[in-house]
Design a protein around this motif. Sequence first.
Motif, short mmCIF file in Angstrom:
data_model
loop_
_atom_site.label_atom_id
_atom_site.label_comp_id
_atom_site.label_asym_id
_atom_site.label_seq_id
_atom_site.Cartn_x
_atom_site.Cartn_y
_atom_site.Cartn_z
N ASP A 206 -2.83 8.78 -3.39
CA ASP A 206 -2.23 10.12 -3.33
C ASP A 206 -0.79 10.19 -3.82
O ASP A 206 -0.07 11.14 -3.48
CB ASP A 206 -2.30 10.69 -1.90
CG ASP A 206 -3.71 10.62 -1.33
OD1 ASP A 206 -4.66 10.60 -2.12
OD2 ASP A 206 -3.86 10.59 -0.10
N ALA A 207 -0.34 9.25 -4.62
CA ALA A 207 0.99 9.35 -5.22
C ALA A 207 0.97 10.39 -6.34
O ALA A 207 -0.05 10.59 -7.00
CB ALA A 207 1.43 8.01 -5.77
N GLY B 169 -6.61 2.68 -7.06
CA GLY B 169 -6.46 3.83 -6.19
C GLY B 169 -6.50 5.14 -6.94
O GLY B 169 -7.23 5.29 -7.93
N ASN B 170 -5.70 6.12 -6.49
CA ASN B 170 -5.65 7.42 -7.16
C ASN B 170 -4.22 7.94 -7.19
O ASN B 170 -3.44 7.72 -6.27
CB ASN B 170 -6.58 8.42 -6.48
CG ASN B 170 -6.13 8.78 -5.08
OD1 ASN B 170 -5.24 9.60 -4.87
ND2 ASN B 170 -6.76 8.17 -4.08
N THR C 85 0.85 -1.18 0.00
CA THR C 85 0.00 0.00 0.00
C THR C 85 0.89 1.24 0.00
O THR C 85 1.86 1.31 0.77
CB THR C 85 -0.92 0.02 1.23
OG1 THR C 85 -1.73 -1.16 1.23
CG2 THR C 85 -1.84 1.24 1.19
N PHE C 86 0.56 2.19 -0.87
CA PHE C 86 1.36 3.40 -1.02
C PHE C 86 0.52 4.60 -0.64
O PHE C 86 -0.57 4.83 -1.18
CB PHE C 86 1.84 3.54 -2.47
CG PHE C 86 2.71 2.41 -2.92
CD1 PHE C 86 4.10 2.51 -2.90
CD2 PHE C 86 2.16 1.22 -3.38
CE1 PHE C 86 4.91 1.46 -3.32
CE2 PHE C 86 2.95 0.15 -3.79
CZ PHE C 86 4.34 0.28 -3.76
N GLY C 87 1.01 5.39 0.30
CA GLY C 87 0.39 6.66 0.62
C GLY C 87 1.02 7.75 -0.23
O GLY C 87 1.42 7.50 -1.38
N PHE C 88 1.10 8.97 0.30
CA PHE C 88 1.72 10.04 -0.47
C PHE C 88 3.15 9.68 -0.82
O PHE C 88 3.93 9.20 0.02
CB PHE C 88 1.71 11.35 0.32
CG PHE C 88 2.47 12.44 -0.40
CD1 PHE C 88 1.86 13.16 -1.41
CD2 PHE C 88 3.79 12.71 -0.10
CE1 PHE C 88 2.55 14.14 -2.11
CE2 PHE C 88 4.50 13.69 -0.78
CZ PHE C 88 3.89 14.41 -1.79
#
Length: 457
Positions: A322-323, A349-350, A293-296
């Motif tokens: 949010d990348a 995701g986005n 999982t990747f956040g900013f």
Amino acid sequence: MTFQNISKLCLTFSLLFSFSGLKSQDKFPDGTAIPKWFKENKPTDINKLGKKYIITDFGVKNDSTILQTKQVQNIIDEASKNGGVIVVPKGTFLISSLFFKQGTHLYLENGAKLKGSDDINDFPVVTTRMEGQTVKYFPALINADGLDGFTISGKGTLDGNGLRFWKSFWKRREWNPKCTNMDEMRPRIIYVSNSKNIQIEGITVKNSPFWSTHYYKSQFVKLLNLTILAPKEPVKAPSTDAIDIDACSNFLVKNCYMSVNDDAIALKGGKGPKADTDPNNGENRNIIIEDNTFGFCHSALTCGSESIHNYNIIFRNSTVKDASRLLHLKMRPDTPQNYEYITLDNIKGNVKTFIYAKGWNQFFDLKGEARPRKGLANNITIKNIDLSCETAFSIEKSDLFDLKDFTFENLKIKALKPEMENLSNIQNLKQTKVNVTKVASLTQSYDKKDDSDIAAK
């Protein structure tokens, strides 16, 4: 039915089952089979790693205000005589650079924290690897060189204590906008080099002054269930890449969470017009990044900016939130580059930009040499994607690099700016079930210009 006929029937089913299993076997993008090593993931059992050296049993004080690097290093040196595990109990312990030796391991108990000094004078200057060069610079908090079987495990934290370094970097950049990432002196948190059979799992790595974790010329490396963090506000943590993979092979990143103020995973390996002939450099081969999982972050996956050859890369079964970019191909015109056999599969995701492929000119330097051959990104497959974004295809046409033999399959993209016309910059693009929908607005907003936009110039 006779026993002989039953035996023949069972043999037939067995052969069919075996053939079917081989046929469905997981493969790398070039068609070669993925070894079992990538699936055999077991938690580290420190009870099998020798004597436990609990640092507070050897004179280290549970006091976050005093630097105790030498005391902890003495314990590592003692443990290396017969092998063993350096155990950090609950509490905060202030250190600079530790150097692990063959047969030693690190275990961080729940609530344990090794915290980095924020005074660069506490760190030595050594020969190390940074930004595609072998140079004199500062080591990491945790260093492992030339080791076989080194592990870091537990539920504790490695805290780089980076705030003072971040502020100093931005002040220097304000004074001199052309200063490089290495002009501000700052350490990393984990640096593993020239090693094999490495497993790092379960811990939290946060607040790195520079790159969070860096792996150089190492093979059979597993990063499992890690949390890697560095903030974008109120003070941006510059150059805090979560994972830098630098001339490595057989590398697994699985079940990790990454949110940092730079690239989450960057594939590196060298830079400069003769980078591919320098023995200090190398390719990345057989890399699997899955179930993360990747956040900013600036990019979930980046090829570059110091990279010469990336081969057999799989990025799959992950969520990105949010990348700035999902995939960034940094095409550096002062370096011979080939990014090939890369697959992105089952990502949702986005992101701000779905695919970003442009020239990367930051600190461009031919060093007096002729311009190297054209860069190339080829045999790249992107499939089973469900994303919303501001820009879908930010892909540049250039005389300095080629993009060819891409495959897009089963893409569901919602974008403010599809920029579909940029797909003509890819030679031999195959598309199946590609659905890009232009939308008027998104629930997620992004900075007008982030650090990664500035660095690309």
